[in-house]
Design a protein around this motif. Structure first.
Motif, PDB file in Angstrom:
ATOM      1  N   ARG A 114       8.446  10.912  82.129  1.00 48.98           N
ATOM      2  CA  ARG A 114       7.749  10.896  82.718  1.00 48.98           C
ATOM      3  C   ARG A 114       6.221  11.150  82.830  1.00 48.98           C
ATOM      4  O   ARG A 114       4.854  10.407  81.846  1.00 48.98           O
TER       5      ARG A 114
ATOM      6  N   ASN B 227       6.531   3.412  80.179  1.00 48.34           N
ATOM      7  CA  ASN B 227       6.851   3.691  81.401  1.00 48.34           C
ATOM      8  C   ASN B 227       5.438   4.193  82.638  1.00 48.34           C
ATOM      9  O   ASN B 227       6.105   3.455  83.388  1.00 48.34           O
TER      10      ASN B 227
ATOM     11  N   MET C 101       5.259   2.210  86.452  1.00 43.32           N
ATOM     12  CA  MET C 101       4.667   2.783  87.109  1.00 43.32           C
ATOM     13  C   MET C 101       4.298   2.200  87.980  1.00 43.32           C
ATOM     14  O   MET C 101       3.618   1.786  89.479  1.00 43.32           O
TER      15      MET C 101
ATOM     16  N   VAL D 263      11.058   8.447  88.879  1.00 42.01           N
ATOM     17  CA  VAL D 263      10.973   7.622  87.621  1.00 42.01           C
ATOM     18  C   VAL D 263      10.973   8.537  86.519  1.00 42.01           C
ATOM     19  O   VAL D 263       9.956   9.683  86.351  1.00 42.01           O
TER      20      VAL D 263
ATOM     21  N   SER E  29      12.829   4.858  87.723  1.00 42.38           N
ATOM     22  CA  SER E  29      13.420   3.884  85.773  1.00 42.38           C
ATOM     23  C   SER E  29      14.035   4.849  85.307  1.00 42.38           C
ATOM     24  O   SER E  29      13.849   6.120  85.838  1.00 42.38           O
TER      25      SER E  29
ATOM     26  N   VAL F  29      11.500  -1.608  81.435  1.00 44.45           N
ATOM     27  CA  VAL F  29      10.318  -1.554  81.859  1.00 44.45           C
ATOM     28  C   VAL F  29       9.164  -2.349  81.066  1.00 44.45           C
ATOM     29  O   VAL F  29       8.804  -3.090  82.443  1.00 44.45           O
TER      30      VAL F  29
ATOM     31  N   TRP G 116       9.584  -5.618  83.445  1.00 45.37           N
ATOM     32  CA  TRP G 116       9.324  -5.827  85.237  1.00 45.37           C
ATOM     33  C   TRP G 116       7.843  -5.779  85.427  1.00 45.37           C
ATOM     34  O   TRP G 116       7.206  -5.086  85.387  1.00 45.37           O
TER      35      TRP G 116
ATOM     36  N   GLY H 265      14.036  -0.010  84.261  1.00 41.99           N
ATOM     37  CA  GLY H 265      13.338   0.102  85.596  1.00 41.99           C
ATOM     38  C   GLY H 265      13.500  -0.791  86.443  1.00 41.99           C
ATOM     39  O   GLY H 265      13.573  -2.157  85.894  1.00 41.99           O
TER      40      GLY H 265
END
Length: 283
Positions: free
Chosen positions: A5, A71, A75, A174, A206, A256, A259, A276
């Motif tokens: 990440r 990503n 988050m 993550v 994730s 991701v 989501w 994710g």
């Protein structure tokens, strides 16, 4: 396919130490996932060895710059969910990486001022940068620790200083578990962390996957063989297993960008190889 990440994440594994005192020597002989991620995001806190590895990764997986941003957006949406809808007021962020605004505590406090955050990473550079920004913040801590030793991580005094394990916690993993091999027993790591959290806590996770890519992405994965942590993408069923019996929030474990997106999908965008999900501990 994507990498750790960074920016607001890193590998979170393979280091040890404390939130204060003298940092371990920085290894510049091999690429570090957090520093590579910083390069993908356009940052400058990386070395030539990280840049060379990152460029090889980009050549094999040209969508990586889009992936790391997707990503990060996941988050932040997940943090807003666990704080806003879940009512969580403390976050344990393992694999935090080099600071990039907005950081987790900024996203959380935009909803609930005073939210406490413990940042954990294994890179001394990450620790030094984060401490320089947050030393005057009593509601945050920065911890240099090893994900592979979750019990020591949980018991670290700088974690305990801001996290009350009698109250719900949001655990952020993550883009970090794919840096643990099966031999390092990621199931036991996650179980140890979750066992320490009371009901009402949440897991935000994730994880890299090759499910949406052809075999060519294996060349990108192989870039990490000489890094301080290898990459181990996993399929949907395997990633889902990390959630155990937690209650997954809708829409479940998805790529991701899918989501709870807060912007229209880009139909011509390349597939992002990162799953994710967010789940709540009910018992």
């Amino acid at each position: 396919m994507t990498s750790p990440r960074g920016g607001d994440a890193g590998s979170g594994s393979g280091g040890s130490g404390s939130g204060g005192g003298t940092s371990p020597l920085i290894d510049t002989s091999r690429p570090h996932p957090a520093r590579m991620y910083d390069y993908f995001l356009g940052g400058k806190d990386n070395y030539e060895v990280d840049q060379e590895a990152a460029e090889r990764f980009i050549k094999a997986a040209p969508e990586v710059r889009l992936a790391v941003r997707a990503n990060r957006r996941f988050m932040h949406r997940a943090v807003r969910h666990v704080v806003g809808e879940g009512g969580v007021r403390q976050i344990l962020d393992i694999g935090t990486g080099l600071p990039t605004e907005p950081n987790v505590h900024q996203t959380a406090r935009a909803i609930a001022p005073g939210t406490r955050v413990a940042y954990v990473d294994n890179d001394p550079i990450v620790s030094a940068h984060a401490r320089s920004l947050l030393d005057d913040d009593d509601h945050t801590s920065v911890v240099l620790a090893d994900l592979r030793d979750p019990r020591a991580l949980l018991d670290h005094p700088d974690v305990r200083r801001v996290i009350d394990f009698d109250e719900p916690v949001a655990l952020l993993l993550v883009a970090v578990l794919h840096f643990l091999t099966e031999e390092e027993n990621p199931d036991a790591v996650v179980a140890t962390l979750l066992d320490a959290l009371p009901p009402g806590s949440h897991l935000v996770l994730s994880h890299a996957t090759l499910d949406v890519h052809d075999k060519a992405r294996e060349d990108a994965v192989n870039v990490y063989k000489n890094a301080t942590a290898t990459m181990n993408p996993r399929g949907h069923a395997r990633v889902l297993s990390f959630f155990g019996d937690l209650a997954l929030a809708e829409p479940g474990l998805v790529l991701v960008p899918d989501w709870r997106p807060d912007e229209p999908p880009q139909h011509d965008a390349p597939p992002i190889g990162m799953y994710g999900g967010v789940a709540r501990k009910t018992r």
